[in-house]
Each structure stands twice: as structure tokens, then as C-alpha cells.
Design an enzyme around this catalytic site. Structure first.
Site, mmCIF file in Angstrom:
data_model
loop_
_atom_site.group_PDB
_atom_site.id
_atom_site.type_symbol
_atom_site.label_atom_id
_atom_site.label_comp_id
_atom_site.label_asym_id
_atom_site.label_seq_id
_atom_site.Cartn_x
_atom_site.Cartn_y
_atom_site.Cartn_z
ATOM 1 N N ARG A 245 77.324 -112.433 -47.588
ATOM 2 C CA ARG A 245 76.726 -112.435 -46.685
ATOM 3 C C ARG A 245 76.201 -113.059 -45.441
ATOM 4 O O ARG A 245 75.740 -112.880 -44.560
ATOM 5 C CB ARG A 245 75.009 -112.548 -47.976
ATOM 6 N N PHE B 280 70.830 -102.879 -46.639
ATOM 7 C CA PHE B 280 71.727 -103.476 -47.565
ATOM 8 C C PHE B 280 72.271 -104.664 -47.896
ATOM 9 O O PHE B 280 71.459 -105.520 -47.369
ATOM 10 C CB PHE B 280 72.814 -102.683 -47.241
ATOM 11 N N GLU B 281 73.735 -104.967 -48.529
ATOM 12 C CA GLU B 281 73.845 -106.226 -49.385
ATOM 13 C C GLU B 281 72.375 -107.214 -49.712
ATOM 14 O O GLU B 281 72.001 -107.957 -49.961
ATOM 15 C CB GLU B 281 74.465 -106.719 -48.404
ATOM 16 N N GLY B 282 71.353 -106.500 -50.819
ATOM 17 C CA GLY B 282 70.658 -106.994 -50.955
ATOM 18 C C GLY B 282 69.490 -106.852 -50.721
ATOM 19 O O GLY B 282 69.674 -107.174 -49.147
#
Length: 545
Positions: free
Chosen positions: A252, A373-375
Site C-alpha cells: 500500500r 481496492f486493496e482494503g
């Protein structure tokens, strides 16, 4: 004094910029409009990306990669971020798709898969999300059953919204497997697998027709009795949840530089328009309100760059560092402020920004996926605040332990009593998280509005640390434009300080029902809307006849 990470020597930076130059030329001449319109990245574009080494940026040299550290990877992301579809394709491949092999794979797994993944001969994808499970990864239904001869697992299930799903040859797949516990019972736990398309039983649906990042491939994946050799278990059987979180947490941090790179380009284009577009007999850049918009956007970009590179420096400066908290902060701040900045640019561009004949509206569509996205940012806000509270509670346990043995810890106890005495007799008391069990910590997981405020406090504190550290470094070593950086850092800290005060006031006044806090009103409104299944205020035209 705050120290901004220094992880690259002069020669390394020169080599890095030499690597960046051809990548910048490629992206400067890229036809992003056609990629967006056709919703596909042409094969010749992928070939150039392969030749530039973009698919193996963090893969070790022994496997054919460039072995870039986090800081160098973040610098490349500044450039690749200029095209959302290409950026997502690359990130899906190496930030999450093959990352599990890098951080949890055996030597044999790395030797088998990384060389072809490094060159882009094979693409990778990360397969976690399912129709019934998104952020709640523990609720996945895809299953993997060990064969009678214990030589392979049989994989069954479906995954949705898989980036690179229709292009990838290698997948990191998460599935439930029966695991024997220490008590002798059998429980279904998540296990990570390396799955090849060539194993059989792997099919994908058509590409999704998306709002933004349209050129990237996103589709459903189906596993129908797919045989997966036992040697393709990634990490430990039953340890897949930890593998998934480590993968997501490790990637991230680069979102900050990726967003900043795209925003630098968009801001430049918008300013060029503002300097040539005339209204009321003068360029619109001459209007104070427009200049302030540009200034505020620059401050946000400076902050996301600073936080991202500080986090990358932390990752590079320590052996096996845990920078998941910092990376989550970067992701939240960068994604949310990118959306705001793109919207402001379109406001300045006016009607021009709204037309599909120009590239600007694409930036807006591409940016909308970032908080999702990505959490999702909502989940990450809970993660940040609960992680902080957990650390604080550990400290508090240590305090209690020492107080129970005062003779062994008389220096500590004396210091604590002195601080309490000073606090009691001061006109302005202090509030430290580890010294009081605050009312919001009762049933803390359910106090999500307050946890979000606590997270916003942490984000601003980290942002202030990063910009002050970066600006201090620039002033100390006499970098070009260091005076401008000073103003950027001061402006960020001024605004962050205002937000901090507001959020801390809201947190500390939680029990004061007379305070200016609308939380209870919003909670009541939300509860009523759930009962009525939507907005139900009476029409303005309605009358009681």
C-alpha cells in the site's frame, strides 16, 4: 530533530534516474485515451513494459528482476501512476499477485516461478475476493480438499473482481482447508496456494465493463476441481489469512507516489489551461480563489509524497520492518485526497474537463477506485485505530504490573506519581490514552465513528511528522525550492492542527450530551432509514388537508 530517511547513495540515485528516463518517455507518448476507450492494453504496449523491466521491479536479480528497494520502487510508481490502467496491471502483478511468493515462498517455489514472472512472460494475479466476501476475508467459501494420497489439493470455488484475472498464468489463491487443531478437532482455516492456469479447471469470465481503469483486465475466476500439488501451498496450511494480510500490507505504501505522479501531471495541465483561459478580460489564474485552489492541491500532493517516501524509507531501513500501519495511513490519505484534487482540477477546467474528447474526465473515473481496492478505507480506519489502542493497552498492562511491585520499580512509580501530581495541580489537564480508560473504549469495536476520528488524528500526526521532516531536510542541505517546501509544510501543519483539535474535542467530549456533536442525531436518522428502507421525509408539497 526529525530525520527524513536517507536510503539511497548519490550513485544509486543517478542509476535510478537513468532507469526512470526511458520509462517517462514511454508514458509521455502513451495513448491512454485509446486504452481507456478500447478497454484493453495493446500487446505492443505490454511488450514495451516487459522490455523496461516493469514486471520484475522488486524481484531479486538472481531471478531476473531489478531488485529495487521500497524507495526506488516508489520512485518508479510516480511515473507508472500517470496511467491508471497500466499502474493497476503492474501493481496487481507484483504488489499483490506475486508478492506472496516473494515474502512467504520456499526457495523451490521462488526458483520455479519468479524468473518468468520477472520478465513478464507470465503475469500474476491475487485471488481473495468472492461474491459473499470482500473485506471480510475470513468468510470465503472457496475450498481446497486434500487428496487421499495426500499429493494434491482439489480446489473449488469462484473469485470476483480479479485484476489481471483474464491475463494471468499464475494465481495466489486463498481457500478454506480442514485443519486439525491442538485440541484434536477439525476446523476450516484459510490456506494460500500458488495455482497455475495450466493445472486445469481454471476458467475466467469476460472482462468487467468498469467506470475507470478500463484498460486493466478485471474478471471472475472459477476453479472447478483444479488439482494443486501440495508443494504449492504458500506458507503454512491454515496460515493463509496471515499471508494475505502481509501481502496487502506490504504494497500500500507506494500508492502515495503513484497518486502524486498522476496528480503532478494533471495539475500541470490544469494550470496551463488556467494561464491561457480568459474570463472577464484576464486569465483565470489571476483570480485569488483559483490560486488558492492550486496552493491547497500542492500542499496535499506534498504531504502524500512525504508520507509515502517516509514509509518506504522505514521499510528500507530496518530488517523485516512492520510498516503496515504507516502504509495504511498513506493509502487512506492519498486515495481520498486524490479524489478531491481531481475534482478540483475539473472544476477549474470547467466544461473542458467534462468532455470525453479530453483526458481530464478519465482521471476522475480512474481515481474513484482508490478508496475501495486493496482494503476499503473504512476497514483500514478501523485497523489503524484498533492497532493503536492495542499498543496502548499493552503499555497500560505494563504500568499496572510495575505498580503491583512498587519496591522493584520505585523510580518508575515516583515518576508516575510526580506526573499525576503535576497534572492534578495544573490549570489545563492532559489526557493520554494509556493513562485513562476512556468511555469510548467500552465496546470499542462498535464505536466506529469514534475510531474513525482517532484514525484521522493519527493520519494528521503522521502527515505532520513527514512534511516537517522532509522540509527540515530540504532547508538543512539547501535543496532547490526549500523555501517553498517550508511554506508547503507550514500550510499542511496549520490545516492538520485545526483538524486535530476538532477530532480530539469530539473524542474527549463524547460523554457531554450538550456538546456540539451530531453523532446521536445521525445515529437516530440512520436507524430510522433502515426501518423505512431508504429516504422517507415527507414531500415538500404534501399538506394535511
Amino acid at each position: 530533530m526529525l530525520i527524513f530517511p536517507e536510503v539511497c547513495e548519490k550513485e544509486e540515485l543517478a542509476e535510478l534516474e537513468a532507469m526512470v528516463e526511458p520509462i517517462e518517455r514511454f508514458f509521455d507518448n502513451l495513448d491512454s485515451t485509446s486504452i481507456d476507450r478500447e478497454a484493453k492494453i495493446p500487446a505492443d504496449v505490454l511488450d514495451v513494459m516487459k522490455s523496461l523491466g516493469l514486471f520484475g521491479l522488486q524481484i531479486p536479480e538472481e531471478y531476473g528482476g531489478l531488485n529495487l528497494n521500497a524507495t526506488k520502487y516508489a520512485r518508479i510508481a510516480e511515473v507508472t501512476g500517470r496511467d491508471g490502467a497500466l499502474s493497476v496491471t503492474l501493481a496487481a502483478h507484483q504488489s499483490i499477485g506475486l508478492k506472496g511468493i516473494l515474502i512467504a515462498g520456499t526457495k523451490e517455489q521462488q526458483e520455479k516461478y519468479l524468473p518468468r514472472l520477472a520478465t513478464g512472460e507470465q503475469l500474476a494475479a491475487f485471488c481473495l475476493t468472492e461474491p459473499s466476501s470482500g473485506s471480510d476475508a475470513a468468510s470465503i467459501q472457496t475450498s481446497a480438499t486434500l487428496s487421499v494420497d495426500q499429493k494434491h489439493y482439489t480446489l473449488n470455488g469462484s473469485k470476483i473482481w480479479i485484476s489481471n484475472g483474464g491475463l494471468a498464468d499464475v494465481f495466489t489463491v486463498f481457500a478454506k482447508t480442514p485443519v486439525k487443531t491442538d485440541l484434536g478437532t477439525i476446523e476450516n482455516k484459510i490456506t494460500a496456494f500458488i495455482v497455475e492456469r495450466g493445472f486445469g479447471g481454471v476458467t475466467n469470465g469476460p472482462p468487467e465493463d468498469k467506470l475507470g481503469i478500463r484498460g486493466s483486465n478485471t474478471c471472475e475466476l472459477h476453479f472447478d476441481n483444479t488439482p494443486v500439488p501440495v508443494e504449492n501451498v504458500l506458507g503454512e496450511v491454515g496460515g493463509g489469512f496471515k499471508v494475505a494480510m502481509n501481502i496487502l500490507n506490504s504494497g500500500r505504501f507506494s500508492m502515495g507516489t503513484s497518486c502524486a505522479g498522476a496528480l503532478r501531471k494533471l495539475l500541470g495541465q490544469t494550470m496551463e489551461h488556467a494561464m491561457t483561459r480568459k474570463q472577464f478580460a484576464k486569465e483565470i489564474i489571476e483570480f485569488e480563489l483559483i490560486r488558492q485552489k492550486f496552493a491547497k492541491m500542492a500542499v496535499s500532493i506534498y504531504a502524500m509524497e512525504s508520507m509515502s517516501y517516509m514509509t518506504a524509507g522505514i521499510i528500507d531501513s530496518y530488517q523485516k520492518p512492520d510498516a503496515s500501519l504507516e502504509a495504511a495511513i498513506v493509502k487512506i490519505y492519498s486515495s481520498e485526497n486524490t479524489w478531491l484534487i481531481v475534482s478540483e482540477c475539473l472544476q477549474i477546467l470547467g466544461g473542458l474537463g467534462y468532455m470525453k474528447d479530453y483526458p481530464y474526465e478519465r482521471y476522475l473515473r480512474d481515481a474513484r477506485i482508490l478508496p475501495i481496492f486493496e482494503g476499503t478505507n473504512e476497514i483500514l480506519r478501523m485497523y489503524i485505530s484498533l492497532t493503536g489502542i492495542d499498543s496502548a493497552s499493552s503499555y497500560y498492562k505494563d504500568v499496572v504490573s510495575k505498580l503491583n511491585s512498587p519496591m522493584k520499580n520505585f523510580l518508575f512509580v515516583g515518576k508516575l506519581l510526580r506526573e499525576r501530581y503535576q497534572e492534578k495541580n495544573s490549570k489545563k489537564s492532559t489526557w493520554l490514552l494509556y493513562e485513562h480508560v476512556h468511555p469510548i473504549l467500552q465496546g470499542v469495536v462498535d464505536k466506529q465513528v469514534h475510531l474513525a476520528r482517532l484514525t484521522d488524528v493519527v493520519i494528521d500526526l503522521y502527515g505532520m511528522t513527514a512534511v516537517l521532516s522532509r522540509a527540515s531536510r530540504s532547508l538543512a542541505i539547501g535543496l532547490p525550492h526549500n523555501e517553498h517546501e517550508k511554506f508547503l509544510a507550514q500550510a499542511f501543519c496549520y490545516e492538520a492542527g485545526r483538524r486535530l483539535k476538532l477530532n480530539l474535542d469530539e473524542l474527549t467530549l463524547y460523554e457531554d450530551k450538550t456538546s456540539d456533536n451530531a453523532d446521536e442525531l445521525y445515529r437516530h436518522i440512520g436507524d430510522e432509514m433502515v426501518k423505512e428502507k431508504g429516504y422517507f421525509a415527507t414531500s415538500c408539497l404534501q399538506r394535511n388537508w
